[in-house]
Scaffold this motif. Structure first.
Motif, mmCIF file in Angstrom:
data_model
loop_
_atom_site.group_PDB
_atom_site.id
_atom_site.type_symbol
_atom_site.label_atom_id
_atom_site.label_comp_id
_atom_site.label_asym_id
_atom_site.label_seq_id
_atom_site.Cartn_x
_atom_site.Cartn_y
_atom_site.Cartn_z
ATOM 1 N N SER A 150 0.781 -1.250 0.192
ATOM 2 C CA SER A 150 0.088 0.005 -0.035
ATOM 3 C C SER A 150 0.872 1.183 0.029
ATOM 4 C CB SER A 150 -0.807 -0.002 1.217
ATOM 5 O OG SER A 150 -0.153 -0.266 2.371
ATOM 6 N N PRO A 151 0.343 2.322 -0.615
ATOM 7 C CA PRO A 151 1.086 3.641 -0.613
ATOM 8 C C PRO A 151 1.759 4.058 0.637
ATOM 9 C CG PRO A 151 -0.759 4.168 -1.884
ATOM 10 C CD PRO A 151 -0.997 2.473 -1.129
ATOM 11 N N ALA A 152 2.967 4.224 0.729
ATOM 12 C CA ALA A 152 3.837 4.741 1.813
ATOM 13 C C ALA A 152 4.559 6.339 1.541
ATOM 14 C CB ALA A 152 4.533 3.465 2.353
ATOM 15 N N MET A 153 5.036 6.130 0.204
ATOM 16 C CA MET A 153 5.801 7.380 -0.138
ATOM 17 C C MET A 153 5.346 7.895 -1.394
ATOM 18 S SD MET A 153 9.463 5.691 -1.649
ATOM 19 C CE MET A 153 9.123 4.052 -2.920
ATOM 20 N N ALA A 154 5.657 9.065 -1.578
ATOM 21 C CA ALA A 154 5.285 9.863 -2.938
ATOM 22 C C ALA A 154 6.225 9.835 -3.970
ATOM 23 C CB ALA A 154 5.275 11.507 -2.463
ATOM 24 N N PRO A 155 5.698 9.931 -5.058
ATOM 25 C CA PRO A 155 6.595 9.734 -6.363
ATOM 26 C C PRO A 155 7.514 11.173 -6.155
ATOM 27 C CG PRO A 155 4.238 10.737 -6.888
ATOM 28 C CD PRO A 155 4.383 10.211 -5.588
ATOM 29 N N TRP A 156 8.738 10.751 -6.717
ATOM 30 C CA TRP A 156 9.956 11.819 -6.271
ATOM 31 C C TRP A 156 9.624 13.121 -6.998
ATOM 32 C CZ3 TRP A 156 13.637 12.092 -3.301
ATOM 33 C CH2 TRP A 156 14.563 13.019 -3.408
ATOM 34 N N GLY A 157 9.410 14.055 -5.907
ATOM 35 C CA GLY A 157 9.102 15.388 -6.415
ATOM 36 C C GLY A 157 7.744 15.884 -5.790
ATOM 37 N N GLY A 158 7.034 14.747 -5.332
ATOM 38 C CA GLY A 158 5.849 14.795 -4.828
ATOM 39 C C GLY A 158 5.610 14.751 -3.347
ATOM 40 N N ARG A 159 4.252 15.095 -2.677
ATOM 41 C CA ARG A 159 4.179 14.969 -1.439
ATOM 42 C C ARG A 159 2.924 14.354 -0.943
ATOM 43 N NH1 ARG A 159 1.147 19.204 1.028
ATOM 44 N NH2 ARG A 159 0.988 21.078 -0.253
ATOM 45 N N PRO A 205 14.616 8.296 13.675
ATOM 46 C CA PRO A 205 15.698 9.311 13.387
ATOM 47 C C PRO A 205 15.267 10.081 12.279
ATOM 48 C CG PRO A 205 16.441 7.027 13.344
ATOM 49 C CD PRO A 205 14.691 6.970 13.475
ATOM 50 N N GLU A 206 15.584 11.254 12.146
ATOM 51 C CA GLU A 206 15.724 12.273 10.973
ATOM 52 C C GLU A 206 15.830 11.842 9.853
ATOM 53 O OE1 GLU A 206 17.355 16.079 11.812
ATOM 54 O OE2 GLU A 206 16.333 16.458 13.588
ATOM 55 N N GLY A 207 15.174 12.296 8.756
ATOM 56 C CA GLY A 207 15.412 11.657 7.479
ATOM 57 C C GLY A 207 14.435 10.188 7.257
ATOM 58 N N TRP A 208 13.779 9.709 7.970
ATOM 59 C CA TRP A 208 12.852 8.547 7.574
ATOM 60 C C TRP A 208 11.732 9.159 7.134
ATOM 61 C CZ3 TRP A 208 12.924 4.136 11.852
ATOM 62 C CH2 TRP A 208 14.081 3.621 12.173
ATOM 63 N N ALA A 209 11.214 10.296 7.667
ATOM 64 C CA ALA A 209 9.775 10.475 7.055
ATOM 65 C C ALA A 209 9.592 12.077 7.169
ATOM 66 C CB ALA A 209 8.562 9.806 7.835
ATOM 67 N N ILE A 210 8.532 12.483 6.531
ATOM 68 C CA ILE A 210 7.843 13.818 6.679
ATOM 69 C C ILE A 210 6.372 13.778 6.892
ATOM 70 C CG2 ILE A 210 9.695 14.795 4.996
ATOM 71 C CD1 ILE A 210 7.477 14.801 2.889
ATOM 72 N N THR A 211 5.973 14.736 7.548
ATOM 73 C CA THR A 211 4.665 14.978 7.972
ATOM 74 C C THR A 211 3.612 15.095 6.501
ATOM 75 O OG1 THR A 211 4.551 17.196 8.166
ATOM 76 C CG2 THR A 211 5.199 15.995 10.035
ATOM 77 N N ALA A 212 2.472 14.956 6.833
ATOM 78 C CA ALA A 212 1.482 15.019 5.785
ATOM 79 C C ALA A 212 1.592 16.503 4.994
ATOM 80 C CB ALA A 212 0.020 15.025 6.196
ATOM 81 N N ASP A 213 2.240 17.405 5.885
ATOM 82 C CA ASP A 213 2.415 18.821 5.191
ATOM 83 C C ASP A 213 3.776 19.141 4.454
ATOM 84 O OD1 ASP A 213 -0.041 19.719 6.096
ATOM 85 O OD2 ASP A 213 0.582 20.266 8.085
ATOM 86 N N GLY A 214 4.562 17.890 4.725
ATOM 87 C CA GLY A 214 5.934 17.968 4.039
ATOM 88 C C GLY A 214 6.991 18.337 4.871
ATOM 89 N N ALA A 215 6.757 18.379 6.472
ATOM 90 C CA ALA A 215 7.709 18.817 7.073
ATOM 91 C C ALA A 215 8.422 17.525 8.023
ATOM 92 C CB ALA A 215 7.164 19.661 8.465
ATOM 93 N N ALA A 225 1.222 9.048 9.415
ATOM 94 C CA ALA A 225 -0.014 9.654 8.665
ATOM 95 C C ALA A 225 0.659 10.507 7.508
ATOM 96 C CB ALA A 225 -0.365 10.606 9.892
ATOM 97 N N GLY A 226 2.046 10.710 7.499
ATOM 98 C CA GLY A 226 2.833 11.487 6.529
ATOM 99 C C GLY A 226 3.065 10.642 5.287
ATOM 100 N N VAL A 227 4.246 10.910 4.906
ATOM 101 C CA VAL A 227 5.064 10.080 3.932
ATOM 102 C C VAL A 227 6.503 9.523 4.312
ATOM 103 C CG1 VAL A 227 5.995 10.668 1.556
ATOM 104 C CG2 VAL A 227 3.721 11.759 2.325
ATOM 105 N N ILE A 228 6.784 8.379 4.074
ATOM 106 C CA ILE A 228 7.978 7.974 4.260
ATOM 107 C C ILE A 228 8.973 7.921 3.027
ATOM 108 C CG2 ILE A 228 9.174 5.941 4.617
ATOM 109 C CD1 ILE A 228 6.848 4.462 5.741
ATOM 110 N N LEU A 229 10.213 8.559 3.296
ATOM 111 C CA LEU A 229 11.079 8.934 2.189
ATOM 112 C C LEU A 229 11.740 7.671 1.642
ATOM 113 C CD1 LEU A 229 12.585 12.000 4.270
ATOM 114 C CD2 LEU A 229 10.538 12.068 2.386
ATOM 115 N N PRO A 230 11.874 7.904 0.222
ATOM 116 C CA PRO A 230 12.618 6.715 -0.397
ATOM 117 C C PRO A 230 14.137 6.700 -0.151
ATOM 118 C CG PRO A 230 12.427 8.366 -1.798
ATOM 119 C CD PRO A 230 11.686 8.633 -0.543
#
Length: 356
Positions: A150-159, A205-215, A225-230
């Motif tokens: 299921s979706p966990a991250m955004a396509p590169w450049g998206g949020r 740790p920092e760098g694992w994910a960002i919030t739904a707002d991209g922070a 609830a946010g986005v896990i980074l690739p």
């Protein structure tokens, strides 16, 4: 006792934990063999040190079975048989049941044809991919397995989440050493590790994910609830997309945002998998391959270690060591995992089967 990060933990017999998980699955309608398989995949993940994919997930799978989005009695069916290639319809069975069936088919067909590919559709989350690729080395095969998620991250450049972690695994025999096995998600960290951090009440740790707002965030709840980074930035995104093509688009299963995860009990999963097995003896004698693998691993271990490292490990070596240690000492389960399992046991009338 206390775990290294300070969370309360107790040591539990792996066998008793597997018996309990099997009882849960049987109570929810799985046949004896299927229940044992599904339980074993969870406990084995814990033995390997991958608690993010261990019995922590048992209540999630139970919720899906109770909701009816996963069919405990479904049997995988071969719908295309083309010799070295087969297609399996999982009919919404447990992903572990579908993946094990597909792995056995891929290995058997590779022994007959030299190489085989098995596509699996209409499945569910199957846990740890290396559980299934490791079925191949004892049979003299190298194996590859891809799945989508299921979706966990955004396509590169998206949020906006539209791309799954879409894990993949390779496994190969390594002579008298533990098999070489790689099992990775394409995010910088497997989503289950964020769930484990939340379970243990610790920051990520920092760098694992960002919030739904991209922070940026170190809060595991905000991360979920946010986005896990690739991993590796755009490269991880690209590999994840290829795995979705192989496991979802090519197999005829769901893909992209239409795949639903094990922690969602309201919708069918639609997950797909692709297994490829290669018979080593068709290419070169197995003992020759084993010797060459030994040379490869020895060459790695000769490399001088960098600061902070005591030795060089090859993929799968740490898991083999952890397995041996955890079988000797028993498994340490965080407080929250024990609480969740206790609650599940009470709901199903299985309190007397708890292993702790």
């Amino acid at each position: 006792m206390t775990s290294p990060d300070g969370a309360e933990a107790c040591r539990v017999s792996p066998d008793r934990l597997r018996d309990f998980a099997s009882a849960v699955y049987r109570t929810l309608g799985l046949a004896e063999d299927d229940a044992h398989l599904c339980a074993d995949t969870l406990v084995q993940a814990d033995l390997w040190g991958h608690q993010s994919h261990g019995v922590l997930r048992l209540p999630w799978y139970a919720a899906r079975l109770k909701a009816g989005v996963c069919d405990p009695r479904a049997r995988p069916e071969i719908v295309t048989d083309a010799g070295g290639l087969a297609v399996i319809d999982g009919h919404d069975a447990m992903g572990q049941v579908v993946a094990a069936f597909g792995a056995r088919e891929a290995i058997a067909r590779a022994k007959r044809h030299g190489i085989a590919a098995v596509a699996m559709r209409n499945s569910n989350h199957f846990g740890t991919a290396m559980y299934f690729t490791l079925m191949a080395p004892p049979q003299g095969c190298v194996a590859f397995l891809a799945t989508n998620a299921s979706p966990a991250m955004a396509p590169w450049g998206g949020r906006e989440k539209t791309v799954g972690t879409n894990p993949w695994s390779w496994a190969a025999p390594a002579g008298d050493r533990a098999p070489l096995v790689l099992d990775i998600a394409n995010t910088g960290v497997a989503r289950g590790k964020i769930y484990l951090a939340r379970q243990e009440g610790r920051p990520i740790p920092e760098g694992w994910a960002i919030t739904a707002d991209g922070a940026p965030t170190t809060d595991p709840t905000e991360a979920i609830a946010g986005v896990i980074l690739p991993m590796a930035q755009h490269k991880g995104y690209g590999i994840a997309l290829v795995m979705d093509m192989l496991a979802g688009v090519l197999t005829g299963s769901a893909f992209g945002a239409d795949v639903h995860g094990p922690y969602q009990s309201e919708r069918k999963s639609g997950a797909g998998h692709l297994m490829i097995a290669i018979d080593i003896d068709t290419i070169q004698p197995r003992d020759q391959f084993a010797a060459r693998m030994g040379e490869l691993i020895t060459s790695l271990k000769r490399v001088p270690t960098a600061q902070g490292f005591d030795e060089i490990l090859y993929p799968g070596e740490r898991e083999a060591r952890d397995d041996a240690e955890n079988r000797r000492l028993g498994l340490a389960l965080p407080d929250d995992t024990r609480t969740d399992l206790t609650r599940l046991a009470a709901e199903l009338g299985l309190a007397d089967t708890l292993p702790f």
